[in-house]
Scaffold this motif. Structure first.
Motif, PDB file in Angstrom:
ATOM      1  N   VAL A  83       0.812  -1.209   0.000  1.00 48.50           N
ATOM      2  CA  VAL A  83       0.000   0.000   0.000  1.00 48.50           C
ATOM      3  C   VAL A  83       0.848   1.262   0.000  1.00 48.50           C
ATOM      4  O   VAL A  83       1.931   1.301   0.585  1.00 48.50           O
ATOM      5  N   GLY A  84       0.338   2.302  -0.671  1.00 56.19           N
ATOM      6  CA  GLY A  84       0.967   3.623  -0.630  1.00 56.19           C
ATOM      7  C   GLY A  84       2.340   3.652  -1.247  1.00 56.19           C
ATOM      8  O   GLY A  84       2.664   2.895  -2.156  1.00 56.19           O
ATOM      9  N   GLY A  85       3.175   4.558  -0.739  1.00 54.53           N
ATOM     10  CA  GLY A  85       4.507   4.747  -1.281  1.00 54.53           C
ATOM     11  C   GLY A  85       4.566   5.990  -2.143  1.00 54.53           C
ATOM     12  O   GLY A  85       3.673   6.851  -2.107  1.00 54.53           O
ATOM     13  N   ARG A  86       5.608   6.088  -2.952  1.00 55.80           N
ATOM     14  CA  ARG A  86       5.772   7.251  -3.819  1.00 55.80           C
ATOM     15  C   ARG A  86       6.630   6.880  -5.018  1.00 55.80           C
ATOM     16  O   ARG A  86       7.275   5.830  -5.035  1.00 55.80           O
ATOM     17  N   THR A  87       6.643   7.778  -5.998  1.00 50.60           N
ATOM     18  CA  THR A  87       7.511   7.618  -7.153  1.00 50.60           C
ATOM     19  C   THR A  87       8.465   8.793  -7.216  1.00 50.60           C
ATOM     20  O   THR A  87       8.183   9.875  -6.688  1.00 50.60           O
ATOM     21  N   VAL A  88       9.596   8.581  -7.858  1.00 52.99           N
ATOM     22  CA  VAL A  88      10.591   9.632  -7.968  1.00 52.99           C
ATOM     23  C   VAL A  88      10.035  10.827  -8.741  1.00 52.99           C
ATOM     24  O   VAL A  88      10.260  11.985  -8.382  1.00 52.99           O
ATOM     25  N   SER A  89       9.269  10.548  -9.797  1.00 52.39           N
ATOM     26  CA  SER A  89       8.794  11.622 -10.673  1.00 52.39           C
ATOM     27  C   SER A  89       7.445  12.195 -10.270  1.00 52.39           C
ATOM     28  O   SER A  89       7.154  13.357 -10.544  1.00 52.39           O
ATOM     29  N   GLY A  90       6.605  11.400  -9.589  1.00 43.64           N
ATOM     30  CA  GLY A  90       5.233  11.841  -9.362  1.00 43.64           C
ATOM     31  C   GLY A  90       4.803  12.033  -7.924  1.00 43.64           C
ATOM     32  O   GLY A  90       3.678  12.438  -7.659  1.00 43.64           O
ATOM     33  N   GLY A  91       5.663  11.718  -6.960  1.00 49.45           N
ATOM     34  CA  GLY A  91       5.291  11.901  -5.561  1.00 49.45           C
ATOM     35  C   GLY A  91       4.468  10.751  -5.005  1.00 49.45           C
ATOM     36  O   GLY A  91       4.488   9.635  -5.520  1.00 49.45           O
ATOM     37  N   ASN A  92       3.714  11.033  -3.944  1.00 47.77           N
ATOM     38  CA  ASN A  92       2.984  10.007  -3.217  1.00 47.77           C
ATOM     39  C   ASN A  92       1.892   9.354  -4.067  1.00 47.77           C
ATOM     40  O   ASN A  92       1.273  10.002  -4.914  1.00 47.77           O
ATOM     41  N   VAL A  93       1.651   8.062  -3.796  1.00 48.44           N
ATOM     42  CA  VAL A  93       0.606   7.310  -4.488  1.00 48.44           C
ATOM     43  C   VAL A  93      -0.292   6.627  -3.464  1.00 48.44           C
ATOM     44  O   VAL A  93       0.084   6.461  -2.297  1.00 48.44           O
ATOM     45  N   SER A  94      -1.473   6.219  -3.915  1.00 42.34           N
ATOM     46  CA  SER A  94      -2.453   5.615  -3.006  1.00 42.34           C
ATOM     47  C   SER A  94      -2.758   4.158  -3.350  1.00 42.34           C
ATOM     48  O   SER A  94      -3.654   3.560  -2.770  1.00 42.34           O
TER      49      SER A  94
ATOM     50  N   ALA B 151      -2.503   1.036   8.220  1.00 46.29           N
ATOM     51  CA  ALA B 151      -1.485   1.844   7.537  1.00 46.29           C
ATOM     52  C   ALA B 151      -1.496   3.243   8.129  1.00 46.29           C
ATOM     53  O   ALA B 151      -2.568   3.822   8.348  1.00 46.29           O
ATOM     54  N   PHE B 152      -0.305   3.806   8.345  1.00 44.63           N
ATOM     55  CA  PHE B 152      -0.259   5.092   9.041  1.00 44.63           C
ATOM     56  C   PHE B 152       1.061   5.819   8.769  1.00 44.63           C
ATOM     57  O   PHE B 152       2.064   5.216   8.419  1.00 44.63           O
ATOM     58  N   GLY B 153       1.000   7.158   8.950  1.00 42.50           N
ATOM     59  CA  GLY B 153       2.208   7.976   8.828  1.00 42.50           C
ATOM     60  C   GLY B 153       2.596   8.263   7.393  1.00 42.50           C
ATOM     61  O   GLY B 153       1.844   8.037   6.445  1.00 42.50           O
ATOM     62  N   GLY B 154       3.809   8.785   7.226  1.00 46.65           N
ATOM     63  CA  GLY B 154       4.317   9.159   5.910  1.00 46.65           C
ATOM     64  C   GLY B 154       4.632  10.641   5.852  1.00 46.65           C
ATOM     65  O   GLY B 154       4.392  11.396   6.806  1.00 46.65           O
ATOM     66  N   GLU B 155       5.173  11.071   4.718  1.00 47.17           N
ATOM     67  CA  GLU B 155       5.534  12.477   4.529  1.00 47.17           C
ATOM     68  C   GLU B 155       5.058  12.946   3.165  1.00 47.17           C
ATOM     69  O   GLU B 155       4.760  12.141   2.279  1.00 47.17           O
ATOM     70  N   PHE B 156       4.983  14.272   2.991  1.00 42.39           N
ATOM     71  CA  PHE B 156       4.582  14.832   1.698  1.00 42.39           C
ATOM     72  C   PHE B 156       5.387  16.093   1.427  1.00 42.39           C
ATOM     73  O   PHE B 156       5.811  16.795   2.336  1.00 42.39           O
ATOM     74  N   PHE B 157       5.626  16.330   0.138  1.00 41.50           N
ATOM     75  CA  PHE B 157       6.326  17.517  -0.331  1.00 41.50           C
ATOM     76  C   PHE B 157       5.461  18.179  -1.393  1.00 41.50           C
ATOM     77  O   PHE B 157       5.060  17.525  -2.358  1.00 41.50           O
ATOM     78  N   GLY B 158       5.153  19.448  -1.225  1.00 43.01           N
ATOM     79  CA  GLY B 158       4.372  20.175  -2.210  1.00 43.01           C
ATOM     80  C   GLY B 158       5.063  21.466  -2.596  1.00 43.01           C
ATOM     81  O   GLY B 158       6.081  21.848  -2.008  1.00 43.01           O
ATOM     82  N   ALA B 159       4.486  22.136  -3.599  1.00 44.20           N
ATOM     83  CA  ALA B 159       5.079  23.388  -4.063  1.00 44.20           C
ATOM     84  C   ALA B 159       5.063  24.451  -2.980  1.00 44.20           C
ATOM     85  O   ALA B 159       5.961  25.298  -2.901  1.00 44.20           O
ATOM     86  N   GLU B 160       4.042  24.405  -2.125  1.00 46.04           N
ATOM     87  CA  GLU B 160       3.915  25.434  -1.097  1.00 46.04           C
ATOM     88  C   GLU B 160       3.905  24.880   0.323  1.00 46.04           C
ATOM     89  O   GLU B 160       3.891  25.654   1.287  1.00 46.04           O
ATOM     90  N   ASP B 161       3.893  23.577   0.463  1.00 40.56           N
ATOM     91  CA  ASP B 161       3.782  23.008   1.805  1.00 40.56           C
ATOM     92  C   ASP B 161       4.472  21.653   1.857  1.00 40.56           C
ATOM     93  O   ASP B 161       4.680  21.004   0.827  1.00 40.56           O
ATOM     94  N   TYR B 162       4.827  21.240   3.047  1.00 43.16           N
ATOM     95  CA  TYR B 162       5.420  19.922   3.263  1.00 43.16           C
ATOM     96  C   TYR B 162       5.181  19.531   4.716  1.00 43.16           C
ATOM     97  O   TYR B 162       4.879  20.379   5.562  1.00 43.16           O
ATOM     98  N   GLY B 163       5.295  18.245   5.008  1.00 41.10           N
ATOM     99  CA  GLY B 163       5.089  17.809   6.381  1.00 41.10           C
ATOM    100  C   GLY B 163       4.921  16.310   6.487  1.00 41.10           C
ATOM    101  O   GLY B 163       5.231  15.563   5.552  1.00 41.10           O
TER     102      GLY B 163
END
Length: 277
Positions: free
Chosen positions: A158-169, A205-217
């Motif tokens: 479940v979940g994860g991310r890609t180098v080019s596209g960011g987080n996935v569901s 499933a829980f936790g994780g991080e995100f990076f955006g153009a204006e926000d992250y956390g």
């Protein structure tokens, strides 16, 4: 990793005793590693892949397999994987098969920095009895920093991310008997760098991080997947939101271990919390 402003990979090996609530230091890994896979098969702990460090960089992807002898408190070499791997999902299926799914892989000849790597659809199996590796059906999507567990003989990733596209569901399910993957209901919130464990025949499933153009956390979201209903339900949010953490279930609780309370290595912590229904 060390706690504080200076964060770096280590070879430390620390054990928590659920019955006594105490920690103790055990034999260190043979070499410094980070983002490796840890899994217990036939009551033996295995440390697989991950990144090492050398003069070229701190993201040197590895193919090693180590097994831990708890009685002697020593690590031993096991059969190396047929390819380097890291930030993958490692899960035991059956009695003696460790499945390594997805993760990162070198995208070019260089293998030293984080930017040297891309995403993979690898699916390797380490057969503990014969100490041999084999290839299995690749997952439907490439991704890294996902999480997974074995529920009733099926492998959930479940979940994860890609180098080019960011987080996935994505939620993909591998049927060992049919040797094929299928899609299931996606995670309501795309989360990469999350953790997961099986409890009561369900996937937490829980936790994780995100990076955006204006926000992250980091995420506090906790989700529970019911295979019978193919449905996710929101659960109580994490008391300490974080990413890059470990998860393990003893059947009564799911333990959330360590991680960072901010993105990347910022806020590296020693928090241990338990979730119960």
């Amino acid at each position: 990793a060390a706690i504080g402003a200076e964060v770096s990979p280590t070879n430390r090996h620390i054990q928590y005793n659920i019955a006594t609530g105490r920690w103790r230091e055990l034999a260190s890994l043979p070499e410094v590693r980070h983002h490796l896979q840890l899994v217990v098969c036939q009551e033996v702990l295995y440390a697989l892949g991950g990144f090492g460090i050398n003069a070229s960089g701190q993201w040197v992807m590895q193919d090693q397999s180590w097994s831990y002898d708890a009685e002697a408190d020593t690590w031993h070499k096991a059969t190396a994987a047929p390819e380097v791997h890291a930030e993958s999902v490692a899960t035991v299926m059956g009695d003696s098969a460790i499945h390594i799914v997805g993760g990162r892989t070198p995208s070019a000849q260089r293998n030293a920095s984080w930017l040297d790597h891309g995403d993979s659809v690898r699916h390797l199996i380490y057969h503990v009895g014969s100490q041999e590796w084999s290839q299995a059906a690749p997952p439907l999507h490439s991704r890294n920093s996902a999480a997974g567990a074995n529920i009733n003989g099926q492998l959930y990733v479940v979940g994860g991310r890609t180098v080019s596209g960011g987080n996935v569901s994505y939620l993909e399910v591998y049927d060992v008997r049919e040797e094929r993957w299928r899609m299931a209901a996606p995670l309501p919130q795309a989360q990469g760098g999350l953790a997961a464990a099986a409890i009561n025949g369900q996937l937490l499933a829980f936790g994780g991080e995100f990076f955006g153009a204006e926000d992250y956390g980091v995420y506090s979201n906790t989700w529970c997947y019911n295979p019978g209903r193919d449905q996710w339900d929101a659960m109580a949010p994490m008391r300490t939101p974080r990413h890059g953490l470990g998860a393990v279930s003893d059947g009564e609780f799911v333990y959330a271990v360590g991680g960072a309370t901010d993105v990347a290595t910022r806020g590296t912590c020693a928090v241990l919390e338990a979730f119960s229904f």
